[in-house]
Design an enzyme around this catalytic site. Structure first.
Site, mmCIF file in Angstrom:
data_model
loop_
_atom_site.group_PDB
_atom_site.id
_atom_site.type_symbol
_atom_site.label_atom_id
_atom_site.label_comp_id
_atom_site.label_asym_id
_atom_site.label_seq_id
_atom_site.Cartn_x
_atom_site.Cartn_y
_atom_site.Cartn_z
ATOM 1 N N ARG A 289 -9.406 14.203 3.186
ATOM 2 C CA ARG A 289 -9.257 14.771 4.542
ATOM 3 C C ARG A 289 -7.810 14.632 4.968
ATOM 4 O O ARG A 289 -7.011 14.033 4.263
ATOM 5 C CB ARG A 289 -10.131 13.960 5.494
ATOM 6 C CG ARG A 289 -9.825 12.448 5.342
ATOM 7 C CD ARG A 289 -10.380 11.608 6.428
ATOM 8 N NE ARG A 289 -10.402 10.195 6.111
ATOM 9 C CZ ARG A 289 -9.419 9.334 6.319
ATOM 10 N NH1 ARG A 289 -8.263 9.751 6.830
ATOM 11 N NH2 ARG A 289 -9.531 8.064 6.006
ATOM 12 N N HIS B 56 0.864 -1.180 0.000
ATOM 13 C CA HIS B 56 0.000 0.000 0.000
ATOM 14 C C HIS B 56 0.902 1.232 0.000
ATOM 15 O O HIS B 56 1.634 1.462 0.958
ATOM 16 C CB HIS B 56 -0.907 -0.012 1.239
ATOM 17 C CG HIS B 56 -1.752 1.218 1.392
ATOM 18 N ND1 HIS B 56 -3.130 1.188 1.408
ATOM 19 C CD2 HIS B 56 -1.406 2.517 1.529
ATOM 20 C CE1 HIS B 56 -3.581 2.427 1.549
ATOM 21 N NE2 HIS B 56 -2.561 3.256 1.626
HETATM 22 P P1 ADP Z 1 -6.039 6.688 7.555
HETATM 23 O O1 ADP Z 1 -5.373 6.313 6.320
HETATM 24 O O2 ADP Z 1 -6.087 8.147 7.817
HETATM 25 O O3 ADP Z 1 -5.634 5.848 8.701
HETATM 26 P P2 ADP Z 1 -8.418 5.244 7.852
HETATM 27 O O4 ADP Z 1 -9.200 4.734 6.690
HETATM 28 O O5 ADP Z 1 -7.703 4.266 8.719
HETATM 29 O O6 ADP Z 1 -7.490 6.326 7.251
HETATM 30 O O7 ADP Z 1 -9.390 6.117 8.723
HETATM 31 C C1 ADP Z 1 -8.993 6.978 9.762
HETATM 32 C C2 ADP Z 1 -10.015 6.920 10.844
HETATM 33 O O8 ADP Z 1 -11.289 7.139 10.334
HETATM 34 C C3 ADP Z 1 -10.053 5.564 11.512
HETATM 35 O O9 ADP Z 1 -10.317 5.766 12.861
HETATM 36 C C4 ADP Z 1 -11.201 4.876 10.826
HETATM 37 O O10 ADP Z 1 -11.772 3.905 11.650
HETATM 38 C C5 ADP Z 1 -12.122 6.036 10.544
HETATM 39 N N1 ADP Z 1 -12.911 5.880 9.305
HETATM 40 C C6 ADP Z 1 -12.490 5.893 8.047
HETATM 41 N N2 ADP Z 1 -13.485 5.785 7.169
HETATM 42 C C7 ADP Z 1 -14.610 5.693 7.890
HETATM 43 C C8 ADP Z 1 -16.002 5.569 7.562
HETATM 44 N N3 ADP Z 1 -16.451 5.502 6.310
HETATM 45 N N4 ADP Z 1 -16.881 5.526 8.568
HETATM 46 C C9 ADP Z 1 -16.455 5.590 9.845
HETATM 47 N N5 ADP Z 1 -15.174 5.713 10.209
HETATM 48 C C10 ADP Z 1 -14.258 5.765 9.256
HETATM 49 P P1 ADP Z 2 -10.547 1.606 3.264
HETATM 50 O O1 ADP Z 2 -11.479 2.631 2.739
HETATM 51 O O2 ADP Z 2 -11.161 0.703 4.241
HETATM 52 O O3 ADP Z 2 -9.236 2.209 3.668
HETATM 53 P P2 ADP Z 2 -9.177 0.614 0.870
HETATM 54 O O4 ADP Z 2 -9.826 0.479 -0.459
HETATM 55 O O5 ADP Z 2 -8.234 1.738 1.049
HETATM 56 O O6 ADP Z 2 -10.302 0.646 1.999
HETATM 57 O O7 ADP Z 2 -8.450 -0.750 1.198
HETATM 58 C C1 ADP Z 2 -7.917 -1.007 2.487
HETATM 59 C C2 ADP Z 2 -6.844 -2.073 2.376
HETATM 60 O O8 ADP Z 2 -7.378 -3.281 1.826
HETATM 61 C C3 ADP Z 2 -5.687 -1.715 1.449
HETATM 62 O O9 ADP Z 2 -4.699 -0.952 2.081
HETATM 63 C C4 ADP Z 2 -5.173 -3.099 1.073
HETATM 64 O O10 ADP Z 2 -4.398 -3.679 2.089
HETATM 65 C C5 ADP Z 2 -6.453 -3.892 0.954
HETATM 66 N N1 ADP Z 2 -6.977 -3.877 -0.434
HETATM 67 C C6 ADP Z 2 -7.898 -3.028 -0.943
HETATM 68 N N2 ADP Z 2 -8.174 -3.315 -2.237
HETATM 69 C C7 ADP Z 2 -7.402 -4.387 -2.567
HETATM 70 C C8 ADP Z 2 -7.210 -5.181 -3.751
HETATM 71 N N3 ADP Z 2 -7.895 -4.940 -4.872
HETATM 72 N N4 ADP Z 2 -6.304 -6.201 -3.699
HETATM 73 C C9 ADP Z 2 -5.622 -6.465 -2.565
HETATM 74 N N5 ADP Z 2 -5.758 -5.766 -1.425
HETATM 75 C C10 ADP Z 2 -6.638 -4.735 -1.405
HETATM 76 MG MG MG Z 3 -7.884 3.234 2.432
#
Ligand code: ADP
Ligand code: ADP
Ligand code: MG
Length: 448
Positions: A293, A209
């Site tokens: 954000r 990632h």
């Molecule tokens: P980052 O890359 O900034 O760590 P995350 O996806 O882990 O991004 O999200 C940061 C924070 O926001 C985490 O505490 C996660 O649980 C929360 N979060 C992210 N997306 C959502 C969502 N769609 N609804 C609720 N909480 C979210």
């Molecule tokens: P979130 O909104 O929960 O952060 P992401 O789309 O950023 O969701 O995906 C979160 C994690 O899931 C990625 O960092 C990666 O580890 C895994 N992931 C997401 N999409 C794929 C994919 N197409 N193939 C493999 N791993 C994935």
């Molecule tokens: Mg993500």
């Protein structure tokens, strides 16, 4: 308009971080808080504090009416949403603007376009950015999904269009599994995100990632290079670093250019992150999502570029043109961030609220600790378990790892279990030191 006061519509370490940025800019910071957060560090540090509701987030930090009421009562110019909670809620951004306040972030329409992962994929395609092979739009039903899977092949990932925080994701390795998991994923998405919409992507494995920090003022768009966030558990980041280990310059340049192209495509305003998966064997990368954000791991970029991202986003929101040019963004050395959670790594990461007895934080050049902690503070059980982040910066990755190891030995948080011991082991692990990390590394390592 210049911003003179900000309502901090969040809690925890990011609220503290936003207050610090406001202080540095000479801006008054008003902190909202639930009944459970009256004695939080953010409340102590802010110029003013307003209680907005009972402990459950749905009744406080997610309550748009209560937040707007607080903004009016405090007479602020702007609202900073932090991350999580309402930070990527387009309706909140619209409501803030309609209330006569500046939303520190892109406008509601940009959030709608990029926060929906399917819509964002389509923007990426338009901007010429490579995406993971998968469905062009939402998959409406199982039959449609099966046809798509037949063309892309297993294994696949079923993802929630509105997903976030690693939730709403399922992996299917064959058609039987796919048939079983598809309705499950849809139900989870509907209950977690109030939107059951799904899409399908090819599983990239092994993958790293890697994400690119962007800044835009609506007219000019720059990147601040990349962060590697492959160290994950349950698809949530645990440790982040920058620059990415051994990334070929051609790949880095193409990835950063893709992120800027995407920002330009939507006329992005604010700080944001474009996330990619990188397949090291093919040296190819694929867009996965945009976070509209500030991110948890933003300090990694701040340490290696010297740019204050939170101050930058407040300036942009206030209408200032972006003063940093692309050529001004220069990476210096290496930084690693460890997320310190109130969880017991010895007990399947069970969350563990409680009272902090002692707190000792090493100080020194290139050491930064962004946290919500003070000695005597009681961590409430209602929210995310993130206590803070230790960030260490030095001239190269090996020196940085050695310094991280030393710093973690000196970092003492007693009273509740934390993930500090896990990070101490990771910092000295030969595979980590050799840079052999990918998105499944940590879970495999934990199950050894
Ligand atoms: P980052 O890359 O900034 O760590 P995350 O996806 O882990 O991004 O999200 C940061 C924070 O926001 C985490 O505490 C996660 O649980 C929360 N979060 C992210 N997306 C959502 C969502 N769609 N609804 C609720 N909480 C979210
Ligand atoms: P979130 O909104 O929960 O952060 P992401 O789309 O950023 O969701 O995906 C979160 C994690 O899931 C990625 O960092 C990666 O580890 C895994 N992931 C997401 N999409 C794929 C994919 N197409 N193939 C493999 N791993 C994935
Ligand atoms: Mg993500």
């Amino acid at each position: 308009m210049t911003i003179r006061s900000v309502l901090v519509a969040n809690r925890g370490e990011i609220a503290v971080r936003i207050i610090q940025a406001c202080k540095a800019l000479g801006i008054r910071a008003v902190q909202v808080h639930s009944a459970a957060d009256a004695d939080s560090l953010a409340v102590r540090l802010a110029d003013d504090a307003i209680e907005i509701g009972p402990p459950p987030a749905a009744k406080s930090y997610l309550n748009i009416d209560a937040l707007l009421e607080a903004a009016h009562a405090a007479g602020v110019d702007a609202v900073h949403p932090g991350y999580g909670f309402l930070a990527e809620n387009a309706d909140f951004a619209d409501a803030v603007a309609a209330g006569g306040f500046i939303f520190v972030g892109p406008d509601g329409d940009s959030i709608r376009l990029l926060g929906d992962k399917v819509a964002a994929r389509q923007v990426a395609v338009r901007a010429g950015v490579p995406t993971v092979p998968g469905s062009d739009g939402r998959v409406e039903n199982f039959d449609e999904a099966r046809d798509i899977v037949a063309t892309i092949g297993f294994p696949v990932m079923i993802k929630a269009a509105a997903g976030g925080g690693g939730r709403g994701i399922r992996v299917a390795t064959n058609l039987d599994e796919f048939e079983r998991l598809f309705p499950q994923a849809s139900a989870e998405a509907a209950s977690s995100f109030a939107d059951g919409g799904l899409y399908v992507e090819k599983l990239i494995d092994p993958a790293r990632h890697i994400e690119v920090q962007i800044l835009g003022d609506g007219e000019r768009f720059i990147h601040c290079y990349e962060r590697e966030c492959s160290m994950q558990r349950r698809r949530q980041k645990v440790w982040e670093e920058g620059p990415a280990f051994d990334l070929p310059t051609t790949v880095r340049d193409a990835m950063c250019a893709s992120a800027v192209a995407l920002a330009a495509e939507v006329g992005y305003r604010g700080a944001g992150t474009v996330e990619f998966l990188y397949d090291p064997s093919a040296q190819s990368f694929y867009f996965i999502e945009v976070n509209t954000r500030i991110q948890v791991e933003h300090p990694v970029t701040e340490m290696i570029t010297g740019i204050d991202l939170v101050q930058s986003m407040i300036r942009i929101a206030g209408g200032e043109p972006l003063s940093i040019r692309q050529d001004d963004v220069v990476v210096n050395g290496h930084a690693i961030e460890c997320r310190i959670n109130a969880e017991d790594p010895e007990n399947d990461f069970r969350p563990w609220p409680g009272t902090i007895e002692t707190l000792r934080v090493p100080e020194g050049e290139g050491i930064r600790f962004d946290s919500l902690l003070y000695a005597g503070y009681t961590v409430p059980p209602f929210y995310d378990s993130l206590l803070g982040k230790l960030i260490v910066h030095d001239r190269d990755r090996n020196t940085c790892l050695a310094k991280l190891s030393e710093t973690l030995k000196g970092l003492q948080v007693t009273g509740i279990p934390t993930t500090i011991p896990l990070h101490a082991r990771l910092a000295e692990d030969p595979a980590v030191v050799a840079g052999r990390i990918h998105t499944r590394f940590l879970e495999t390592w934990l199950n050894r």
